[in-house]
Design a protein around this motif. Structure first.
Motif, PDB file in Angstrom:
ATOM      1  N   ASP A 201       0.861  -1.180   0.000  1.00  0.00           N
ATOM      2  CA  ASP A 201       0.000   0.000   0.000  1.00  0.00           C
ATOM      3  C   ASP A 201       0.896   1.228   0.000  1.00  0.00           C
ATOM      4  N   ALA A 202       0.664   2.134  -0.942  1.00  0.00           N
ATOM      5  CA  ALA A 202       1.526   3.297  -1.080  1.00  0.00           C
ATOM      6  C   ALA A 202       1.492   4.205   0.135  1.00  0.00           C
ATOM      7  N   ASP A 203       0.450   4.095   0.950  1.00  0.00           N
ATOM      8  CA  ASP A 203       0.329   4.945   2.133  1.00  0.00           C
ATOM      9  C   ASP A 203       1.074   4.397   3.348  1.00  0.00           C
ATOM     10  N   ASN A 204       1.581   3.189   3.250  1.00  0.00           N
ATOM     11  CA  ASN A 204       2.305   2.605   4.376  1.00  0.00           C
ATOM     12  C   ASN A 204       3.601   3.367   4.644  1.00  0.00           C
ATOM     13  N   ALA A 205       3.910   3.543   5.922  1.00  0.00           N
ATOM     14  CA  ALA A 205       5.130   4.260   6.289  1.00  0.00           C
ATOM     15  C   ALA A 205       6.376   3.410   6.067  1.00  0.00           C
ATOM     16  N   GLU A 206       6.254   2.110   6.267  1.00  0.00           N
ATOM     17  CA  GLU A 206       7.389   1.203   6.134  1.00  0.00           C
ATOM     18  C   GLU A 206       7.159   0.221   4.991  1.00  0.00           C
ATOM     19  N   PRO A 207       8.208  -0.174   4.290  1.00  0.00           N
ATOM     20  CA  PRO A 207       8.037  -1.142   3.191  1.00  0.00           C
ATOM     21  C   PRO A 207       7.628  -2.521   3.694  1.00  0.00           C
ATOM     22  N   THR A 208       6.896  -3.225   2.863  1.00  0.00           N
ATOM     23  CA  THR A 208       6.534  -4.603   3.165  1.00  0.00           C
ATOM     24  C   THR A 208       7.755  -5.509   3.082  1.00  0.00           C
ATOM     25  N   ALA A 209       8.635  -5.218   2.152  1.00  0.00           N
ATOM     26  CA  ALA A 209       9.861  -6.003   1.972  1.00  0.00           C
ATOM     27  C   ALA A 209      10.878  -5.157   1.227  1.00  0.00           C
ATOM     28  N   THR A 210      12.143  -5.530   1.342  1.00  0.00           N
ATOM     29  CA  THR A 210      13.201  -4.821   0.636  1.00  0.00           C
ATOM     30  C   THR A 210      14.106  -5.815  -0.089  1.00  0.00           C
ATOM     31  N   GLY A 211      14.682  -5.354  -1.174  1.00  0.00           N
ATOM     32  CA  GLY A 211      15.570  -6.201  -1.956  1.00  0.00           C
ATOM     33  C   GLY A 211      16.526  -5.339  -2.765  1.00  0.00           C
ATOM     34  N   THR A 212      16.895  -5.821  -3.924  1.00  0.00           N
ATOM     35  CA  THR A 212      17.831  -5.114  -4.793  1.00  0.00           C
ATOM     36  C   THR A 212      17.306  -5.101  -6.216  1.00  0.00           C
ATOM     37  N   PHE A 213      17.888  -4.243  -7.033  1.00  0.00           N
ATOM     38  CA  PHE A 213      17.558  -4.234  -8.460  1.00  0.00           C
ATOM     39  C   PHE A 213      18.842  -4.160  -9.267  1.00  0.00           C
TER      40      PHE A 213
END
Length: 284
Positions: A201-213
């Protein structure tokens, strides 16, 4: 008698040749490489007096043949010139496949690898345009969302056997079965790494998950690492997971990447089709 002696001599000589052929030429337990990792001499020359991101990677050991893995690409050569996009300290590796065969399998050869660390303090060299388009003109990070204002933004498209047209809409799944993370966002930045943050959800303050690109060398492929994926990559129960790739699950073909639009495509989706994603920058 002379003829008999000649025949006997030939028989004995033949037997000795046979016995010699059966004996191992050398003890394979004693086989080893002619060089070790410490013998491979690596060097990195940087712009901006050793602080910049213009790099020349060199392998200086004569007679050694291998390839450079410098995170954003691989090159089968001793010397590589690259504009590296990510500040911070990074480990680059030179890999060499040696003549030493392991386990008696000729295709299983030992690999010797040597690493070198590189610290980039300044981005003094201009990056390829794709980085600025993806992460922002000032490389400060940028958010992307589905282009839900257009008619087609997440849909089944033709596979290569049927022309492979990423803009050919076979079925606009977003009309009936939009993905559960349709209101999410993706954030890409270069803060110490090629970072990717996924928000359901774009309104979330924190990411659901993180990774790399990462991109491939000619910027035709886009890769997501860290065990996560882009928005809408898993599909939904209603579309039976059609938006899943059968090959490299987190690798996408870049159809379009500008500052205003990102179009990604996989040719081998799970429903014997292709699948297309269309994103735009999140509005402030």
């Amino acid at each position: 008698m002379k003829a008999i002696r000649n025949i006997t001599t030939l028989i004995v000589a033949g037997a000795m040749i046979f016995i010699g052929a059966c004996e191992p030429i050398e003890d394979r337990d004693k086989l080893k490489n002619t060089y070790e990792a410490d013998d491979i001499q690596l060097e990195v020359i940087q712009t901006a007096n050793g602080k910049g991101n213009g790099l020349t990677l060199k392998m200086n050991t004569p007679g050694v043949i291998g390839y450079w893995d410098y995170l954003i690409d691989k090159k089968f050569t001793d010397e590589v010139k690259v504009i590296f996009p990510i500040p911070g300290t990074h480990t680059f590796t030179y890999h060499v496949t040696t003549p030493l065969i392991k386990g008696g399998n000729p295709s299983d050869r030992e690999v010797v690898s040597k690493t070198i660390q590189v610290t980039i303090e300044e981005l003094d060299q201009e990056l390829p345009a794709d980085y600025y388009d993806l992460v922002g003109a000032q490389l400060q990070g940028k958010s992307w969302v589905f282009d839900r204002g257009s008619a087609n933004w997440w849909y089944m498209s033709p596979n290569p056997a049927n022309g492979g047209n990423p803009f050919g809409v076979w079925w606009n799944a977003s009309e009936c079965c939009a993905p559960s993370d349709q209101a999410g966002k993706m954030v890409f930045d270069l803060d110490g790494g090629a970072n990717y943050s996924y928000y359901t959800d774009a309104d979330n303050a924190e990411p659901t998950a993180t990774g790399t690109f990462s991109f491939n060398g000619d910027f035709t492929k886009f890769n997501i690492g860290g065990g996560i994926n882009i928005l809408g990559a898993d599909g939904t129960a209603d579309v039976n997971g059609c938006a899943k790739s059968l090959g490299s699950f987190a690798q996408f073909t870049i159809v379009e990447l500008t500052a205003e639009r990102l179009v990604l495509y996989i040719p081998d989706a799970s429903c014997t089709s292709g699948w297309t994603w269309i994103f735009v920058p999140e509005e402030d």
